[in-house]
Enzyme design. Structure first.
Site, mmCIF file in Angstrom:
data_model
loop_
_atom_site.group_PDB
_atom_site.id
_atom_site.type_symbol
_atom_site.label_atom_id
_atom_site.label_comp_id
_atom_site.label_asym_id
_atom_site.label_seq_id
_atom_site.Cartn_x
_atom_site.Cartn_y
_atom_site.Cartn_z
ATOM 1 N NE ARG A 166 -6.411 -12.583 5.420
ATOM 2 C CZ ARG A 166 -6.878 -11.322 5.406
ATOM 3 N NH1 ARG A 166 -6.852 -10.595 4.294
ATOM 4 N NH2 ARG A 166 -7.359 -10.792 6.499
ATOM 5 C CE1 TYR A 190 -9.421 -3.135 0.996
ATOM 6 C CE2 TYR A 190 -8.507 -1.097 0.128
ATOM 7 C CZ TYR A 190 -8.332 -2.325 0.755
ATOM 8 O OH TYR A 190 -7.075 -2.737 1.136
ATOM 9 C CD GLU A 209 -9.035 -8.976 -3.387
ATOM 10 O OE1 GLU A 209 -7.876 -9.338 -3.095
ATOM 11 O OE2 GLU A 209 -9.869 -8.616 -2.536
ATOM 12 C CE LYS A 242 -3.785 -2.365 2.462
ATOM 13 N NZ LYS A 242 -4.722 -2.301 3.619
ATOM 14 C CB THR A 259 -6.807 -5.919 10.086
ATOM 15 O OG1 THR A 259 -7.285 -7.067 9.387
ATOM 16 C CG2 THR A 259 -7.184 -4.654 9.332
ATOM 17 C CG ASN A 287 -3.265 -2.453 7.098
ATOM 18 O OD1 ASN A 287 -3.153 -2.146 5.907
ATOM 19 N ND2 ASN A 287 -4.311 -3.089 7.573
ATOM 20 C CG HIS A 338 -5.112 -6.352 -0.204
ATOM 21 N ND1 HIS A 338 -6.318 -6.315 0.441
ATOM 22 C CD2 HIS A 338 -5.252 -7.244 -1.231
ATOM 23 C CE1 HIS A 338 -7.174 -7.136 -0.181
ATOM 24 N NE2 HIS A 338 -6.550 -7.700 -1.189
ATOM 25 C CG PHE A 392 -12.824 1.706 8.036
ATOM 26 C CD1 PHE A 392 -12.389 1.128 6.847
ATOM 27 C CD2 PHE A 392 -13.453 0.893 8.969
ATOM 28 C CE1 PHE A 392 -12.582 -0.220 6.586
ATOM 29 C CE2 PHE A 392 -13.645 -0.469 8.713
ATOM 30 C CZ PHE A 392 -13.212 -1.018 7.521
HETATM 31 P P1 IDP Z 1 -7.514 -6.974 5.865
HETATM 32 O O1 IDP Z 1 -6.736 -6.011 4.991
HETATM 33 O O2 IDP Z 1 -6.676 -7.492 6.996
HETATM 34 O O3 IDP Z 1 -8.193 -8.067 5.083
HETATM 35 P P2 IDP Z 1 -10.160 -5.747 6.130
HETATM 36 O O4 IDP Z 1 -11.047 -5.898 7.312
HETATM 37 O O5 IDP Z 1 -10.544 -6.442 4.864
HETATM 38 O O6 IDP Z 1 -8.675 -6.124 6.585
HETATM 39 O O7 IDP Z 1 -10.068 -4.174 5.848
HETATM 40 C C1 IDP Z 1 -9.506 -3.693 4.642
HETATM 41 C C2 IDP Z 1 -8.590 -2.541 4.966
HETATM 42 O O8 IDP Z 1 -9.368 -1.469 5.512
HETATM 43 C C3 IDP Z 1 -7.544 -2.820 6.069
HETATM 44 O O9 IDP Z 1 -6.398 -3.486 5.592
HETATM 45 C C4 IDP Z 1 -7.222 -1.420 6.543
HETATM 46 O O10 IDP Z 1 -6.363 -0.731 5.642
HETATM 47 C C5 IDP Z 1 -8.620 -0.775 6.501
HETATM 48 N N1 IDP Z 1 -9.323 -0.915 7.784
HETATM 49 C C6 IDP Z 1 -9.894 -2.029 8.309
HETATM 50 N N2 IDP Z 1 -10.478 -1.793 9.498
HETATM 51 C C7 IDP Z 1 -10.285 -0.464 9.732
HETATM 52 C C8 IDP Z 1 -10.652 0.410 10.827
HETATM 53 O O11 IDP Z 1 -11.288 0.007 11.808
HETATM 54 N N3 IDP Z 1 -10.251 1.714 10.710
HETATM 55 C C9 IDP Z 1 -9.556 2.186 9.633
HETATM 56 N N4 IDP Z 1 -9.196 1.404 8.597
HETATM 57 C C10 IDP Z 1 -9.541 0.097 8.652
HETATM 58 MG MG MG Z 2 -9.724 -7.930 3.689
#
Ligand code: IDP
Ligand code: MG
Length: 140
Positions: A85, A49, A126, A9, A91, A112, A115, A57
């Site tokens: 993963r 997304y 994807e 990212k 996450t 973070n 992805h 968010f």
């Molecule tokens: P993942 O990337 O671990 O699969 P997901 O729940 O699919 O996590 O969320 C997608 C992306 O959205 C996360 O990687 C992160 O960048 C963002 N995200 C997820 N939860 C939050 C939150 O509570 N606050 C802000 N950003 C979030």
């Molecule tokens: Mg995800």
């Protein structure tokens, strides 16, 4: 052999850890089957997304994903979806296990660094969302 989509990212690119992230995947037996550095349009990020559309968010996440260049990759290997993963970590970096990419490099639950597709159907969707068959190589 399984394929999954991974993204370094915009925060990972800004931190200059492209090589470090790829190295961790390669050391775990993954091979890069496709790769490109690009920016996403807002429309591409929103659609990517879309499952999070109703989450508070969502707009901030889209802003973040269009904030700079990122690296799109298809990673290939045995159990690639699950393995990638695991290497990424949880996450929220505060909850990520020791030695994971997010534990070591991520600043927040949003920024973070990486992805990874979360299931067989999302991986298929994807990978084809960002790469054509002509840009993808079986490395097995
Ligand atoms: P993942 O990337 O671990 O699969 P997901 O729940 O699919 O996590 O969320 C997608 C992306 O959205 C996360 O990687 C992160 O960048 C963002 N995200 C997820 N939860 C939050 C939150 O509570 N606050 C802000 N950003 C979030
Ligand atoms: Mg995800």
């Amino acid at each position: 052999m399984e394929q999954t989509l991974s993204i370094i990212k915009p925060d990972g690119v800004k931190k200059n850890v492209i090589g470090e992230v790829i190295l961790r995947f390669e050391k775990a037996g993954m091979r890069v089957a496709a790769i490109k550095m690009t920016t996403l349009t807002r429309r591409q990020a929103e659609a990517f997304y879309v499952v999070h559309k109703e989450r508070p968010f969502y707009q901030s996440l889209v802003d973040f994903m269009v904030s700079g260049p990122l690296v799109l990759m298809i990673l290939e290997g045995k159990d690639a979806i699950k393995k990638v993963r695991e290497i990424m970590g949880a996450t929220n970096p505060a909850e990520a296990a020791e030695g994971t990419i997010r534990k070591d490099f991520a600043d927040s639950i949003e920024a973070n660094v990486v992805h990874g597709s979360d299931a067989t159907d999302t991986a298929a969707y994807e990978t084809s969302y960002f790469f054509s068959v002509f840009e993808t190589f079986n490395r097995g």
